[in-house]
Design an enzyme around this catalytic site. Structure first.
Site, PDB file in Angstrom:
ATOM      1  N   GLY A  85      63.582   6.721 -68.975  1.00  0.00           N
ATOM      2  CA  GLY A  85      62.976   5.691 -69.808  1.00  0.00           C
ATOM      3  C   GLY A  85      63.436   4.527 -69.829  1.00  0.00           C
ATOM      4  N   SER A  86      63.655   3.635 -71.131  1.00  0.00           N
ATOM      5  CA  SER A  86      63.859   2.373 -71.004  1.00  0.00           C
ATOM      6  C   SER A  86      65.118   1.806 -70.588  1.00  0.00           C
ATOM      7  CB  SER A  86      63.358   2.112 -72.472  1.00  0.00           C
ATOM      8  OG  SER A  86      62.326   2.182 -72.711  1.00  0.00           O
ATOM      9  N   VAL A  87      66.133   2.587 -70.361  1.00  0.00           N
ATOM     10  CA  VAL A  87      67.367   2.294 -69.837  1.00  0.00           C
ATOM     11  C   VAL A  87      67.200   1.250 -68.537  1.00  0.00           C
ATOM     12  CG1 VAL A  87      68.803   3.767 -70.970  1.00  0.00           C
ATOM     13  CG2 VAL A  87      67.791   4.435 -68.776  1.00  0.00           C
TER      14      VAL A  87
END
Length: 702
Positions: free
Chosen positions: A392-394
């Site tokens: 995801g967004s990491v």
């Protein structure tokens, strides 16, 4: 008549006269041959005497070896993580000409004094033991059909027929005492000449030691010695990093048997079978002691030590046992909270890595696997290197970096429209916040609110895609490779090179549709904000460390130094220290790096209402971070298939302190309920940072 007499007389006189001549010739030949023989013997004595003497000695002298203690492993502060605990053992040394009958008698006698209950003899062991009795063997051989005992058959062939007969026809039932004797006999038979093996060590009682000691004179080859077991004085949770060692029962791994035998191992030697024990086997095993055994008439007459041996090298790890315990405790606490709230009902586990961003030294490596069907938690620290997840967004920090490095955006002009992407025939691709919340965002703000839209808009411009909302999109065939090359600079999607075996490189989703052959345009956009390819937690830790330290991708490692432990076990002396290894330098400018660092700082310290980790604002020392969630589906381990039950991976990366990074971390909670999202990752991040600095006081600034 007189004529014939004259001739006859003449012949006899000639024979008598020639006899001495022939004798002289014969004697001369004999003397010549005899002289030649003496000459040849003298030549052999002078030219090859030493060689023949050595060959004679080799028949009278044998070199045997004895195992030495295995190397110890310490944590970064010198605490023992795994050591050797000496235990008593009943041993057996096989003589030069020990017969099976003798071993059979010794095994039966020894079974009166010891009992082996943790092993069971196989059918073959039972048959071999049964046939070791000469009377029973004779009866079995007599019962065999003529075709199976012909004189043309070898002894081994006949023995195979006898064993088969005992296993299939007789199926002898042994008493518990006889089972012990069968196990002992099997171990004795498997010992090589003059080698010493352990017949029993685990569970050996003082009474058994005393009884065996009293009867050693009647037990040829049997002795009382010592064995060792690995022990973990600072807890066994770290065992999944350290790995395991085989037992004397299992000996050398069958899948790599020839390798070990060629390198001087005996079949019953104990070797590392996983992780650090396996990776550093050549150092940990040490060098065996060597003895020269002289024998006469088949009996040992003299034993002389040639080499005292060298105990295995010791390892000092980068991991602090106390900090490792704190991280593991905090990880389990948060996971159990999630289970209690129903969020982790179908989860596969959770993982946490702490690393020194400036060197790559691993500070903690904690992980747990979870079996939903049994509701069982199991330690699995190595899941950090061999388990892959969509993160995801990491990873958005790397995506922004790619846009800056390739001049799609600049530090002074990074604003892009926050307009959702409408692909033909597909649902709108947007961020978690409502459409229209922002008209546009710059890069730091996009990181703070975790805008998916920003990353997709950046990608369209970066790869020069053709796009008309709701009607048309065209991407170059190299779109995936462009993004993956960029992520790869930070170590995402490739092995980090950590000094542990079994590391995964992650999982790449397919780039092209298998039916149409067209590039997966929507998946390219998913890739841009971390919702397509899968990475390992250790890759995330390396990635965020690269941002924290200014752009140096450091190789992670867990062995800090190699050395020897003093004989009293109190001092460790290093002869090798690991030097940090830079694998790649990110080609950005300081101002471009500052954009990303500013965004990570805003994630925890910003003021935008859609910020994702402002709850960490008050943590001391200051944390810079990035959160992430990624869609996944429940995988049923029993059926080996994914279901349509939608779940999410909750992730987080970051470092502390913000201005003086000493620790970087990566967190993954796998397969949580998307409707019960909590603050588990943020609470764990807080615990990891604060506990680290509590153990290392005075080493940080905000």
């Amino acid at each position: 008549m007189s004529y014939f007499r004259k001739n006859s007389g003449t012949g006899n006189g000639s024979q008598t006269a020639n006899t001495p001549l022939r004798m002289k010739i014969l004697v001369g030949i004999i003397l010549i041959l005899f002289a030649a023989l003496i000459g040849q013997l003298a030549y052999l004595q002078l030219a090859y005497g030493s060689r023949f003497a050595a060959e004679v000695d080799s028949t009278d002298q044998n070199t045997v070896s004895k195992s030495v203690p295995r190397g110890i492993m310490y944590d970064s502060q010198g605490r023992i993580l795994v050591g050797n605990k000496a235990i008593n053992a009943v041993t057996y040394t096989r003589g030069l000409s020990t017969s099976s009958t003798t071993m059979y008698k010794v095994a039966n006698a020894l079974s009166n004094y010891i009992e082996i209950t943790d092993e069971k003899p196989s059918e073959r062991m039972v048959a071999d033991y049964y046939l070791a009795d000469s009377k029973r063997e004779a009866k079995v051989k007599k019962a065999l059909p003529k075709s199976q005992k012909k004189t043309s058959l070898s002894t081994s062939q006949i023995n195979d027929y006898e064993v088969a007969y005992v296993e299939k026809q007789l199926k002898p039932s042994l008493t518990s005492k006889e089972k012990t004797a069968a196990l002992i006999y099997n171990k004795m038979s498997g010992a090589t000449t003059l080698s010493t093996i352990n017949l029993k060590s685990n569970g050996l009682t003082n009474k058994e030691i005393a009884q065996v000691g009293e009867h050693l004179s009647n037990l040829p080859g049997v002795g009382i010695g010592t064995d060792w077991n690995r022990y973990y004085p600072n807890g066994s949770s770290i065992k999944s990093i350290i790995g395991s060692v085989s037992t004397t029962k299992t000996g050398l791994p069958s899948d790599n048997l020839q390798y070990y035998l060629v390198n001087g191992y005996s079949r019953n030697d104990r070797v590392g079978t996983s992780y650090l024990e396996k990776e550093y086997e050549a150092l940990l095993k040490g060098t065996k002691a060597s003895y020269k055994v002289t024998s006469k008439s088949g009996k040992v007459s003299k034993t002389e030590q040639v080499y005292a041996g060298q105990s295995g090298a010791s390892l000092k790890l980068t991991i602090d046992a106390k900090y490792q315990a704190e991280v593991t405790k905090a990880l389990k606490t948060q996971f159990k909270k999630a289970i209690g709230a129903g969020a982790a009902k179908l989860s596969s586990g959770a993982y946490a890595v702490a690393i020194n961003p400036n060197t790559g030294a691993v500070l903690a490596l904690s992980g747990i696997s979870y079996d939903p069907s049994k509701q069982k938690i199991t330690d699995n620290a190595l899941g950090n290197i061999n388990q892959s997840f969509v993160m995801g967004s990491v990873v958005k920090g790397a995506q922004v970096a790619g846009g800056l490095i390739n001049k799609v955006i600049t530090p002074s002009n990074s604003t892009l429209p926050d307009t959702p992407i409408y692909l033909p025939g597909s649902p709108v691709k947007k961020s978690v916040y409502p459409v229209g919340t922002f008209s546009s965002l710059d890069a730091p703000s996009a990181l703070e609110v975790s805008s998916n839209i920003y990353m997709m808009q950046l990608t369209l411009r970066w790869i020069k895609a053709g796009y008309v909302a709701k009607s048309y999109i065209h991407m170059p065939q190299t779109a995936f490779q462009t993004l993956r090359n960029n992520f790869g600079m930070f170590g995402l999607g490739q092995k980090t090179g950590i000094d542990l075996p079994g590391e995964s490189s992650g999982i790449q989703g397919s780039s092209f549709d298998s039916k149409t052959g067209l590039i997966r345009s929507g998946s390219v956009l998913d890739e841009s904000y971390g919702n397509y390819d899968a990475y390992t937690p250790i890759q995330l830790a390396q990635y965020v460390s690269t941002i924290a330290n200014g752009g140096y991708r450091m190789q992670p490692y867990v062995v800090k130094s190699i050395g020897h432990t003093s004989s009293d076990g109190k001092r460790f002396s290093a002869y090798y220290n690991k030097k940090p290894t830079v694998q790649f330098k990110i080609p950005w400018t300081q101002s471009e790096l500052n954009v990303i660092k500013d965004g990570f700082y805003r994630v925890t310290h910003g003021s935008n209402a859609w910020g994702t980790a402002h709850s960490l604002k008050s943590v001391k020392p200051s944390i810079s971070a990035k959160t992430g969630t990624a869609q996944t589906f429940y995988y049923n381990a029993k059926t080996g298939k994914s279901t349509d039950t939608e779940l999410i991976n909750e992730t987080m990366v970051g470092w502390a302190s913000s201005n003086n990074p000493q620790i970087a971390f990566a967190i993954v909670f796998a397969g949580f309920n998307p409707n019960l999202e909590g603050s588990y990752n943020k609470d764990l991040a807080k615990a990891m940072v604060t506990s680290y600095y509590k153990l290392h006081k005075g080493q940080f600034t905000n």
